[in-house]
Design an enzyme around this catalytic site. Structure first.
Site, PDB file in Angstrom:
ATOM      1  N   GLY A  54      -7.608  -9.555   5.508  1.00  0.00           N
ATOM      2  CA  GLY A  54      -6.995  -9.445   6.823  1.00  0.00           C
ATOM      3  C   GLY A  54      -8.032  -9.609   7.914  1.00  0.00           C
ATOM      4  O   GLY A  54      -9.147  -9.099   7.816  1.00  0.00           O
TER       5      GLY A  54
ATOM      6  N   GLY B 164      -7.240  -9.175  11.460  1.00  0.00           N
ATOM      7  CA  GLY B 164      -6.856  -8.607  12.746  1.00  0.00           C
ATOM      8  C   GLY B 164      -7.975  -7.722  13.250  1.00  0.00           C
ATOM      9  O   GLY B 164      -9.126  -7.824  12.817  1.00  0.00           O
TER      10      GLY B 164
ATOM     11  N   ASP C 133       1.371  -7.151   3.194  1.00  0.00           N
ATOM     12  CA  ASP C 133       0.910  -7.658   1.899  1.00  0.00           C
ATOM     13  C   ASP C 133      -0.037  -6.686   1.200  1.00  0.00           C
ATOM     14  O   ASP C 133       0.040  -6.493  -0.017  1.00  0.00           O
ATOM     15  CB  ASP C 133       0.219  -9.014   2.087  1.00  0.00           C
ATOM     16  CG  ASP C 133       1.106 -10.038   2.772  1.00  0.00           C
ATOM     17  OD1 ASP C 133       2.320 -10.044   2.494  1.00  0.00           O
ATOM     18  OD2 ASP C 133       0.598 -10.818   3.595  1.00  0.00           O
TER      19      ASP C 133
ATOM     20  N   ARG D 222       7.350   7.634  22.437  1.00  0.00           N
ATOM     21  CA  ARG D 222       8.246   6.516  22.144  1.00  0.00           C
ATOM     22  C   ARG D 222       9.492   6.924  21.372  1.00  0.00           C
ATOM     23  O   ARG D 222      10.580   6.404  21.612  1.00  0.00           O
ATOM     24  CB  ARG D 222       7.475   5.433  21.378  1.00  0.00           C
ATOM     25  CG  ARG D 222       6.482   4.708  22.255  1.00  0.00           C
ATOM     26  CD  ARG D 222       5.626   3.736  21.482  1.00  0.00           C
ATOM     27  NE  ARG D 222       4.739   3.008  22.384  1.00  0.00           N
ATOM     28  CZ  ARG D 222       3.829   2.139  21.985  1.00  0.00           C
ATOM     29  NH1 ARG D 222       3.664   1.893  20.696  1.00  0.00           N
ATOM     30  NH2 ARG D 222       3.070   1.524  22.863  1.00  0.00           N
TER      31      ARG D 222
END
Length: 626
Positions: free
Chosen positions: A46, A48, A253, A318
């Site tokens: 990954g 990110g 994943d 939230r």
């Protein structure tokens, strides 16, 4: 290196199975696979924010590091983060990292681990200053210091001093700025990238992680990566739902790889619905829009949030805002012909303020809602946004499993970012704590590997059959001859999740959801039809592998939600409306036997002790109101 001697048996047909991996026993065709082997000190899956920060940290420290990603690094979903990154810099107002920690514990509805929250909030200030030194182009105050805005669920003086101004921002494109900066730093430090490689599975040996198996999408070759340390940083699985702010690549994943390895995921029942996804498209409107003064309206033009959160109104956490919107819609005060959404009003803000602080929101609203935010409100609805749950880790990023009811570290395996459950977010994440999470714990992983792995440590050979099961599964999907396409099964799964694991839940709906998602999972195994039999840029295969990953997590999410008999954070049950600390202040550990489809749920205690009681005292549970 190219290992031409390795012969992996391709299993073409399969028996029917109730699990999420096919059973290969009816027919086989022998075919040689040339497998490319790689050896690294550390690999990061990954690219990110968490993956890049971990990879950058490891290469900075002199480790031979590979970063494997299924898409170009700057297309990772961190790029879509808008609002900012929390740190108690005190630039706009007096602040303290302990106040930040208090808000995070409260926001988590007391399911967050206080040792990890202590670590993250204390590290927030040096982390943001480090990002500034790396080159993140933060917005600036008039005196040149980093601009900070108000965000939901944040207070001063342990909830007694009013609204905090803690969120460091680069206009409304903070994730974009952060991701591009970290990628530039990783390239500068010679991190080796394997771009457009899809990692399929972990390589495990006697309970230890030895590396991963991946497909090169460009030419279809199989690659085995051997390493001393494997870092999972693959993000969340928002695309298990029909409407989500997530990119279509957010398929969890890494979580699914861990589950297939027989390891647990933690707290998957806690799925955050962001209050302001654009109605129809699901595109995100940052919480920063409310932090800059925006507010929600119902069909009567009433600013309704003060009725639900008298102290902070639209800047409640939230989960509170999303439930409030849902109640307005349920009680007939929704907007539009179907009365099924609300409005976010920014028209009272000057165009100059919007262009300076929310330029991306103005553009997004025009493109996806046809709205000029300076003249009319934006239609919004609660939309799936974030997974609080994931791979259980400690605050150093080391993956945890359970043996005989006790925590055990998985040697060689680490996780960071949304794919991990540290747990700093508990049952509900505060806005702008996500970018902080990925950078703090991406760095923590690199630091822990440095503390435990000597450079030039020799590698043991991989098990001779490493990768066989992964390739067998790939071929089973490529040669599936059922009646239903990947897209058809995926849509069914997404609608089940959207309907049966929504903002509000109850026992009957969740029980139905368990039955439906289990049936959908069996359909994926027994009735999938794929049409592309090749290995070169086979998007049919990759989307099917991603669906397999999504389905694995969807099953565990639904089972975990049905089992938790309380309301806490994002898990709001209408048949159990109160938080039950006596019975349920604990983390869910969910396992899936992918061969049989059997789900097993265990539990582990929440860490209520901070790292240093003299520095930060334990925050004891209390009734959570805003």
């Amino acid at each position: 290196m190219l290992s031409s001697a390795l012969k992996l048996t391709k299993k073409v047909c399969s028996t029917k199975s109730n699990g999420l991996i096919r059973s290969f026993s009816t027919q086989t065709q022998s075919r040689d696979y040339a497998v490319v082997d790689h050896t690294y000190d550390a690999i990061v899956v990954g690219a990110g924010g968490a993956g890049l920060r971990a990879a950058l940290g490891l290469t900075e420290k002199g480790y031979k590091t590979a970063c494997i990603t299924k898409l170009f690094p700057t297309r990772s979903h961190t790029v879509a983060a808008q609002g900012g990154i929390n740190a108690a810099l005190g630039n706009a107002d007096q602040d303290d990292w302990r106040w930040h920690a208090y808000d995070t514990v409260k926001g988590s509805d007391f399911l967050g681990d206080q040792d990890a929250i202590h670590y993250m909030c204390k590290e927030a200030v040096p982390t943001v200053l480090e990002l500034e030194q790396y080159g993140v182009p933060f917005s600036r105050m008039d005196d040149g210091r980093i601009y900070q805005r108000a965000f939901g669920g944040q207070s001063k003086n342990f909830g007694k001093g009013g609204q905090a101004t803690r969120c460091c921002a680069a206009a409304d494109r903070t994730g974009h700025a952060l991701l591009h900066t970290l990628y530039g730093q990783a390239v500068k430090h010679n991190t080796k990238f394997f771009i457009e490689y899809f990692v399929t599975d972990l390589i495990m040996e006697n309970g230890d992680c030895r590396g991963v198996v991946a497909i090169n999408l460009e030419d279809g070759t199989i690659h085995r990566f051997r390493s001393h340390a494997t870092v999972i940083a693959t993000g969340g699985y928002g695309r298990a739902y029909f409407s989500a702010t997530s990119a279509h690549t957010c398929t969890g994943d890494g979580n699914a790889m861990v589950i297939r390895a027989g390891l647990p995921c933690q707290d998957l029942e806690f799925v955050q619905f962001h209050p302001t996804g654009i109605y129809g498209s699901g595109c995100l409107i940052t919480e920063g829009a409310r932090g800059e003064g925006g507010y929600l309206l119902n069909s009567s033009g009433e600013r309704f949030m003060p009725r639900y959160a008298p102290s902070v109104a639209d800047l409640a956490s939230r989960d509170v805002v999303s439930r409030s919107e849902t109640m307005e819609i349920r009680e007939g005060r929704g907007v539009g012909p179907e009365k099924d959404h609300c409005l976010l009003n920014l028209t009272h803000l000057s165009p100059e303020i919007i262009d300076e602080r929310l330029p991306g929101i103005r553009e997004t609203a025009m493109i996806f809602a046809g709205v000029d935010v300076t003249k009319e409100p934006i239609p919004v609805i609660p939309t799936v946004h974030y997974n609080m749950g994931g791979i259980p880790t400690n605050y150093k990023g080391q993956v945890i499993t359970q043996v005989d009811g006790k925590d055990k570290l998985v040697k060689g395996l680490y996780a960071a970012g949304e794919s991990a459950c540290v747990s700093v977010h508990g049952a509900n994440r505060l806005g702008a704590n996500s970018l902080l999470d990925i950078v703090v714990f991406g760095r923590a992983v690199a630091n822990e590997i440095e503390n435990t792995l000597a450079k030039d440590t020799p590698h043991k050979p991989l098990p001779p059959n490493a990768g066989e099961e992964s390739i067998a599964n790939i071929d089973a999907i490529r040669f599936s001859n059922g009646t239903r396409s990947t897209a058809e099964i995926r849509l069914e799964m997404q609608k089940i999740m959207q309907r049966n694991a929504a903002v509000f839940r109850d026992g009957q709906v969740l029980k139905e959801g368990v039955e439906l998602i289990d049936k959908c999972a069996r359909s994926l195994i027994n009735d999938l039809k794929t049409t592309d039999r090749t290995m070169i840029w086979n998007t049919d295969l990759i989307e099917s592998l991603e669906l397999q990953n999504l389905m694995t997590q969807a099953v565990l999410t639904m089972h975990s939600a049905e089992a938790r008999k309380e309301s806490r954070g994002a898990h709001a049950r209408e048949d159990y409306k109160e938080r039950d600390d006596a019975n349920w202040m604990k983390h869910t550990l969910s396992y899936l036997d992918v061969n049989t489809g059997k789900v097993t749920l265990n539990y582990r205690p929440v860490v209520s002790e901070t790292l240093d009681q003299s520095e930060m005292e334990t925050i004891k549970p209390f009734k959570r109101v805003y």
